[in-house]
Design an enzyme around this catalytic site. Structure first.
Site, PDB file in Angstrom:
ATOM      1  N   ARG A   1       0.855  -1.196   0.000  1.00 50.18           N
ATOM      2  CA  ARG A   1       0.000   0.000   0.000  1.00 50.18           C
ATOM      3  C   ARG A   1       0.888   1.242   0.000  1.00 50.18           C
ATOM      4  O   ARG A   1       1.694   1.425   0.914  1.00 50.18           O
ATOM      5  CB  ARG A   1      -0.872   0.064   1.259  1.00 50.18           C
ATOM      6  CG  ARG A   1      -1.784  -1.132   1.481  1.00 50.18           C
ATOM      7  CD  ARG A   1      -3.093  -0.971   0.750  1.00 50.18           C
ATOM      8  NE  ARG A   1      -3.867  -2.202   0.806  1.00 50.18           N
ATOM      9  CZ  ARG A   1      -4.895  -2.416   1.645  1.00 50.18           C
ATOM     10  NH1 ARG A   1      -5.256  -1.474   2.482  1.00 50.18           N
ATOM     11  NH2 ARG A   1      -5.549  -3.558   1.609  1.00 50.18           N
TER      12      ARG A   1
ATOM     13  N   GLU B   1       0.827   4.090   1.159  1.00 46.16           N
ATOM     14  CA  GLU B   1       0.201   4.995   2.135  1.00 46.16           C
ATOM     15  C   GLU B   1       1.191   6.098   2.436  1.00 46.16           C
ATOM     16  O   GLU B   1       2.172   5.857   3.133  1.00 46.16           O
ATOM     17  CB  GLU B   1      -0.065   4.276   3.466  1.00 46.16           C
ATOM     18  CG  GLU B   1      -0.764   2.964   3.374  1.00 46.16           C
ATOM     19  CD  GLU B   1      -2.244   3.091   3.668  1.00 46.16           C
ATOM     20  OE1 GLU B   1      -2.726   4.241   3.823  1.00 46.16           O
ATOM     21  OE2 GLU B   1      -2.892   2.050   3.731  1.00 46.16           O
TER      22      GLU B   1
ATOM     23  N   ARG C   1      -0.021   2.805  12.634  1.00 48.33           N
ATOM     24  CA  ARG C   1      -0.838   1.665  12.180  1.00 48.33           C
ATOM     25  C   ARG C   1      -0.514   1.233  10.759  1.00 48.33           C
ATOM     26  O   ARG C   1      -0.946   0.181  10.323  1.00 48.33           O
ATOM     27  CB  ARG C   1      -2.330   2.049  12.191  1.00 48.33           C
ATOM     28  CG  ARG C   1      -2.855   2.497  13.508  1.00 48.33           C
ATOM     29  CD  ARG C   1      -4.311   2.891  13.394  1.00 48.33           C
ATOM     30  NE  ARG C   1      -4.474   4.059  12.538  1.00 48.33           N
ATOM     31  CZ  ARG C   1      -5.353   4.159  11.568  1.00 48.33           C
ATOM     32  NH1 ARG C   1      -6.156   3.160  11.285  1.00 48.33           N
ATOM     33  NH2 ARG C   1      -5.442   5.265  10.850  1.00 48.33           N
ATOM     34  N   HIS C   2       0.164   2.101  10.005  1.00 50.40           N
ATOM     35  CA  HIS C   2       0.322   1.838   8.576  1.00 50.40           C
ATOM     36  C   HIS C   2       1.744   1.493   8.173  1.00 50.40           C
ATOM     37  O   HIS C   2       2.690   2.132   8.604  1.00 50.40           O
ATOM     38  CB  HIS C   2      -0.141   3.058   7.769  1.00 50.40           C
ATOM     39  CG  HIS C   2      -1.619   3.262   7.827  1.00 50.40           C
ATOM     40  ND1 HIS C   2      -2.196   4.238   8.592  1.00 50.40           N
ATOM     41  CD2 HIS C   2      -2.627   2.586   7.241  1.00 50.40           C
ATOM     42  CE1 HIS C   2      -3.513   4.165   8.463  1.00 50.40           C
ATOM     43  NE2 HIS C   2      -3.806   3.165   7.648  1.00 50.40           N
TER      44      HIS C   2
ATOM     45  N   GLU D   1      -8.783  -1.169  14.057  1.00 53.67           N
ATOM     46  CA  GLU D   1      -9.206  -2.140  13.040  1.00 53.67           C
ATOM     47  C   GLU D   1      -8.097  -3.138  12.730  1.00 53.67           C
ATOM     48  O   GLU D   1      -6.964  -2.756  12.474  1.00 53.67           O
ATOM     49  CB  GLU D   1      -9.573  -1.369  11.764  1.00 53.67           C
ATOM     50  CG  GLU D   1      -9.999  -2.264  10.636  1.00 53.67           C
ATOM     51  CD  GLU D   1      -9.954  -1.569   9.277  1.00 53.67           C
ATOM     52  OE1 GLU D   1     -10.272  -0.374   9.197  1.00 53.67           O
ATOM     53  OE2 GLU D   1      -9.577  -2.248   8.310  1.00 53.67           O
TER      54      GLU D   1
ATOM     55  N   SER E   1     -11.027  -6.394   7.708  1.00 50.52           N
ATOM     56  CA  SER E   1     -12.132  -5.908   6.897  1.00 50.52           C
ATOM     57  C   SER E   1     -12.685  -7.100   6.147  1.00 50.52           C
ATOM     58  O   SER E   1     -11.903  -7.893   5.601  1.00 50.52           O
ATOM     59  CB  SER E   1     -11.589  -4.925   5.862  1.00 50.52           C
ATOM     60  OG  SER E   1     -12.173  -3.710   6.018  1.00 50.52           O
TER      61      SER E   1
ATOM     62  N   ARG F   1      -0.710  -5.849  12.642  1.00 50.05           N
ATOM     63  CA  ARG F   1      -1.648  -5.167  13.550  1.00 50.05           C
ATOM     64  C   ARG F   1      -2.148  -6.109  14.637  1.00 50.05           C
ATOM     65  O   ARG F   1      -2.359  -5.701  15.777  1.00 50.05           O
ATOM     66  CB  ARG F   1      -2.836  -4.617  12.771  1.00 50.05           C
ATOM     67  CG  ARG F   1      -2.475  -3.381  12.007  1.00 50.05           C
ATOM     68  CD  ARG F   1      -3.686  -2.487  11.828  1.00 50.05           C
ATOM     69  NE  ARG F   1      -3.391  -1.464  10.844  1.00 50.05           N
ATOM     70  CZ  ARG F   1      -4.311  -0.776  10.212  1.00 50.05           C
ATOM     71  NH1 ARG F   1      -5.592  -1.006  10.436  1.00 50.05           N
ATOM     72  NH2 ARG F   1      -3.963   0.144   9.349  1.00 50.05           N
TER      73      ARG F   1
HETATM   74  P1  ATP Z   1      -7.181   1.564   7.467  1.00 45.28           P
HETATM   75  O1  ATP Z   1      -8.556   2.167   7.387  1.00 45.28           O
HETATM   76  O2  ATP Z   1      -6.731   1.242   8.865  1.00 45.28           O
HETATM   77  O3  ATP Z   1      -6.149   2.308   6.666  1.00 45.28           O
HETATM   78  P2  ATP Z   1      -8.035  -0.143   5.340  1.00 45.28           P
HETATM   79  O4  ATP Z   1      -9.501   0.058   5.504  1.00 45.28           O
HETATM   80  O5  ATP Z   1      -7.302   0.516   4.233  1.00 45.28           O
HETATM   81  O6  ATP Z   1      -7.286   0.156   6.748  1.00 45.28           O
HETATM   82  P3  ATP Z   1      -8.312  -2.799   4.347  1.00 45.28           P
HETATM   83  O7  ATP Z   1      -8.058  -2.435   2.943  1.00 45.28           O
HETATM   84  O8  ATP Z   1      -9.679  -3.078   4.728  1.00 45.28           O
HETATM   85  O9  ATP Z   1      -7.730  -1.682   5.322  1.00 45.28           O
HETATM   86  O10 ATP Z   1      -7.298  -3.969   4.765  1.00 45.28           O
HETATM   87  C1  ATP Z   1      -7.613  -5.052   5.606  1.00 45.28           C
HETATM   88  C2  ATP Z   1      -6.704  -5.092   6.821  1.00 45.28           C
HETATM   89  O11 ATP Z   1      -5.346  -4.989   6.444  1.00 45.28           O
HETATM   90  C3  ATP Z   1      -6.905  -3.951   7.801  1.00 45.28           C
HETATM   91  O12 ATP Z   1      -7.945  -4.232   8.686  1.00 45.28           O
HETATM   92  C4  ATP Z   1      -5.571  -3.911   8.517  1.00 45.28           C
HETATM   93  O13 ATP Z   1      -5.467  -4.902   9.521  1.00 45.28           O
HETATM   94  C5  ATP Z   1      -4.601  -4.284   7.426  1.00 45.28           C
HETATM   95  N1  ATP Z   1      -3.991  -3.079   6.827  1.00 45.28           N
HETATM   96  C6  ATP Z   1      -4.514  -2.279   5.877  1.00 45.28           C
HETATM   97  N2  ATP Z   1      -3.658  -1.320   5.509  1.00 45.28           N
HETATM   98  C7  ATP Z   1      -2.540  -1.507   6.244  1.00 45.28           C
HETATM   99  C8  ATP Z   1      -1.276  -0.850   6.310  1.00 45.28           C
HETATM  100  N3  ATP Z   1      -0.995   0.180   5.518  1.00 45.28           N
HETATM  101  N4  ATP Z   1      -0.356  -1.320   7.180  1.00 45.28           N
HETATM  102  C9  ATP Z   1      -0.600  -2.390   7.966  1.00 45.28           C
HETATM  103  N5  ATP Z   1      -1.774  -3.065   7.947  1.00 45.28           N
HETATM  104  C10 ATP Z   1      -2.735  -2.646   7.110  1.00 45.28           C
END
Ligand code: ATP
Length: 311
Positions: free
Chosen positions: A83, A85, A91-92, A234, A237, A285
């Protein structure tokens, strides 16, 4: 402590595999170099692939669904997720390990919620049994409260969650996603009311979910979807996915996605697909929140974030 954290990480992924393979899920390995974004256009790493452009997979989503359409019935994957990000949070990560599963649904998407509950309880109990020394080592350096969880995990309707927030003075529009502050606040309220650090929130508003999410048959503003939380953050998902070709195409156009970029995926629905759903979980996480470690970057050996590409 560092060693303890990575032993716990390894145990979480082993427990995830163990629990699902006992339940008849088979392990798959999907490609990480793919032609288009898996979760929509944002946060995607692009790269040159010979004379074409490719992307690093943001999740195994589209491929694990194609495995279900290919009649594999129940599948899981433990693999890298990328990702882009561009934010520095606790968290990311830009690269993390995804624990994913996908399964046929017989009657209702709560079958997926039941598997989520089983998997997490298996992981929590397994960690408490197998990693006593590691948890103690972490607790000595970074003291934390042991995770409180229920034998039958709590499943809370999104609208109930919003009501609980409103009753306690937090503003939350039921048609919008929770922001990080409200997620945290709801985690605390749930802990006080139901005495659990782990819960599943289901029936999210459609504005908060990707194009492939099945609408709620009773109210099209909502979806057959869920997130799961540990200590108010979270970790998962999930959702029932749309399996009807025409509805899928309609949602792709509604979200203003170019259908050409998803053609191989959407074509696989043309001859019919079973009802199905699944989830994605972030391994780091789970480790972070089970152990109460403050930053996800401590839960991965070689973290990748916008500023860090070495070692
Ligand atoms: P957030 O809202 O916390 O950025 P997201 O809604 O983008 O997460 P999803 O695409 O639903 O996350 O991804 C499913 C799971 O993957 C999340 O619940 C989380 O545990 C994990 N996750 C998502 N993005 C990241 C990240 N950048 N780093 C670490 N873990 C992640």
């Amino acid at each position: 402590t560092t060693q303890a954290i990575f032993r716990i990480q390894s145990t979480v992924s082993a427990l995830f595999r163990e629990c699902l393979s006992k339940k008849g899920f088979i392990e798959i390995h999907t490609p990480k170099i793919i032609p288009g974004a898996s979760e929509g256009g944002a946060n995607v790493f692009k790269l040159k692939y010979f004379d074409r452009e490719a992307c690093l997979a943001q999740s195994p989503q589209l491929y694990k669904q194609m495995c279900i359409i290919g009649d594999l019935k129940k599948v899981y994957e433990v693999g890298a997720v990328f990702r882009a990000e561009n934010s520095l949070t606790s968290r990311h990560l830009c690269e993390f390990t995804g624990l994913d599963f996908e399964m046929e649904i017989k009657e209702h998407y709560f079958e997926v919620l039941d598997v989520i509950g089983e998997v997490f309880n298996y992981i929590f109990n397994g960690l408490n049994e197998r990693c006593k020394a590691e948890l103690e080592a972490i607790n000595n350096q970074y003291p934390f409260e042991p995770l409180e969880f229920l034998k039958e995990p709590l499943k809370l309707d999104y609208r109930e969650g919003c009501k609980l927030l409103a009753e306690n003075g937090f503003k939350q529009d039921v048609n919008e996603d929770l922001d990080t502050e409200n997620e945290k606040a709801l985690g605390k309220l749930v802990k006080d009311k139901y005495h659990t650090d782990f819960y599943i929130l289901y029936r999210y508003p459609k504005s908060a979910r990707p194009f492939y999410t099945m609408p709620d048959p009773e109210d099209e503003n909502f979806t057959n979807s869920c997130d799961a939380f540990i200590r108010g953050e979270e970790v998962l998902s999930g959702a029932q996915r749309i399996h009807d070709y025409d509805l899928l195409m309609k949602k792709i156009l509604e979200k203003k996605i170019n259908p050409a970029t998803l053609k191989d995926y959407t074509d696989s629905f043309k001859l019919g697909a079973p009802a199905h759903g699944g989830v994605g979980i972030g391994l780091e996480r789970v480790v972070k929140l089970f152990t109460g470690i403050k930053n996800v970057k401590k839960c991965v050996m070689f973290p990748r974030d916008p500023k860090r590409l070495n070692p």
